[in-house]
Each structure stands twice: as C-alpha cells, then as structure tokens.
Design a protein around this motif. Structure first.
Motif, short mmCIF file in Angstrom:
data_model
loop_
_atom_site.label_atom_id
_atom_site.label_comp_id
_atom_site.label_asym_id
_atom_site.label_seq_id
_atom_site.Cartn_x
_atom_site.Cartn_y
_atom_site.Cartn_z
N ASN A 11 0.85 -1.19 0.00
CA ASN A 11 0.00 0.00 0.00
C ASN A 11 0.89 1.24 0.00
N ASP A 43 -3.66 1.96 -5.24
CA ASP A 43 -4.87 2.59 -4.75
C ASP A 43 -4.74 2.83 -3.25
N TRP A 56 -10.20 5.69 -1.40
CA TRP A 56 -11.08 5.89 -2.54
C TRP A 56 -10.35 6.42 -3.78
N ASN A 115 -7.02 6.57 -6.72
CA ASN A 115 -5.86 6.01 -7.39
C ASN A 115 -4.74 7.03 -7.26
#
Length: 278
Positions: free
Chosen positions: A58, A159, A162, A164
C-alpha cells in the motif's frame, strides 16, 4: 508598506518552491545519476516503497509513514524556528520604538539604531538570522520527499482508500484536507503571536496547495495532507497558541494591575502631601 513587502516575500518563496520542485520531471530510477536524483530522491522513493511492502504494497500508507517520520526527525529544527519567530514577535514593539526614535537617515543615527537593535537582540537572547537556518535545512528535505512522490512511477500504480494515487482525487477530499491543515497551522501560529500579522498571508499558501493538488496526482495531495496535518499537531504540542495567548493575557493583566496600583499609590502620596501642607 510592511504588509506589502511581506506578501511579496511570501509570493517569492512560493515561486521559488515551484521553481525548485519543477527542476526535474523525469522519473527517478536506479539508473538516475547525480547526488540529488540518484542518491537523495531515489533513496527517499526506496524508503516509501520499503515501508509500503510492510502494508501489503500500500503505497499510500508508505507515503504517510515516511512523510511523518521525516517531519518527526526535523522537529528540533522546526521547533527552533518557531521559537525564534515567537521571540522576534515579542520584541517587535521595542524594535519599532527604536526605529521611531532613530528615524533619521544619516549614517550616525543609523549606526546608533543598529547598536541599539543588537543590544535588544542580545538581552532577549534572539538571533534574527538564525531563524532562517532551520528553514534552509528543512526545505531541501521537503522538496526531495515531494519529488520522490511525484517522480516515482510505481507510486502511481496503487490505490489508497477511494483514490488512485496516480490520478486526481475525484471527490476533492484530499486537496481540501491538505488546504485545511495548511490553513489550520497558519491560523494556530498567528494566534500565538503578540501582534496580528497580515491575514492575507494566512490564506495564500492554503489556496496554493488546494489549487495545485486539485489537478495533480492524489499521491501529491496525500503527501501535503500528511505533512501539514503533522505540522498542526506539532504546533499544538510545542507552540500551543491557546496556552501562549492565556499566558500573554495573564501577563498583560498583571501589568495593568501593577499600573493601577502605581497610580493609586501616587494619588495617595499626592493627597498626603496636600494634607501635610494644610
């Protein structure tokens, strides 16, 4: 005139930041050369990717963690800078009195003004030039981190919540948060000053941050949100404006009470002298 100069200075700093951050636009990779791109920016990017790997790749979390970590490392410098600014603001009325007293433009008067200013700085424990040193140290670090975010292609592939990271926030939430945190920090710092500054300067940078992050990648908006959000917390912890305002008001109340007591004592003394004469 002074407010206009401050506004022009702020705009010049913003222009300089834009110029510096736009110096390079090519992606930074292991093939990049030079100390700035091949070492500094590249390793900042590697740090973000390394942290992101601990969170399942992430990259949004990686940007937040590295940004906060860097800002935490720079706390001593930012704290020193804010403290120096606070001390300068506290002696501003005395500096203005000196300027009014030695307003003549002849060489002898101006030399006397400089001597008195240096004496005031020394007594207050303030160095007007040292306030720039922490900023000179911080800015290259912030710019390097900023460029690591926008010039590392892999950061645009992930991502986060919510968004990109390679595309603008479709709901404009991150740009607005970045602007609000910037505004919040500016307001908090102005609250801690003895004298109100130019309110226009308080709103220039937040609007600038919102403007540039509305159109650019969410990764950049996330960087500004994390960085300026941490700045708000830092200001509340180390330069709490509510505490500073309360202490300043208590000090001013004591000074007013002391002045009232002095006047009362003076009136009593005058009344006593009149009674003695009678």
């Amino acid at each position: 005139m002074k407010k206009r100069k401050r506004l022009l200075l702020a705009m010049a700093m913003i222009g300089l930041m834009v110029f510096l951050t736009a110096c390079g636009t090519e992606p930074v990779t292991s093939e990049s050369t030079g100390i700035w791109e091949g070492v500094i920016i590249y390793n900042f990017a590697r740090a973000i990717i390394w942290v992101a790997d601990f969170f399942g790749g992430n990259y949004g979390v990686g940007i937040i963690v590295v940004t906060i970590f860097i800002r935490a490392l720079l706390i001593p410098f930012t704290h020193f800078q804010q403290k120096n600014m606070q001390q300068m603001n506290e002696i501003n009325p005395q500096l203005q009195e000196l300027k009014d007293k030695y307003s003549a433009k002849d060489t002898e008067t101006q030399e006397k003004l400089k001597e008195e200013q240096q004496r005031l700085y020394s007594e207050a424990g303030v160095n007007p030039y040292m306030g720039c040193l922490p900023l000179l140290i911080q800015m290259p670090v912030f710019i390097a981190l900023y460029q690591a975010v926008i010039r590392t292609p892999i950061l645009a592939t992930g991502d986060f919540l919510w968004v990109n990271l390679g595309q603008p926030d479709p709901y404009f939430i991150l740009p607005i948060l970045a602007g609000l945190f910037t505004l919040g920090n500016s307001v908090l710092m102005s609250m801690g000053r003895p004298q109100a500054g130019n309110k226009m300067l308080t709103y220039v940078m937040p609007l600038f941050i919102v403007f540039i992050t509305l159109r650019l990648s969410s990764a950049l908006a996330l960087y500004f949100t994390a960085s300026n959000g941490f700045a708000v917390i830092q200001t509340l912890l180390f330069q709490n404006p509510f505490k500073m305002r309360r202490e300043r008001e208590e000090k001013e109340a004591k000074e007013r009470e002391a002045e009232r007591q002095r006047r009362r004592a003076l009136k009593k003394a005058q009344k006593h002298r009149r009674n003695v004469k009678k």
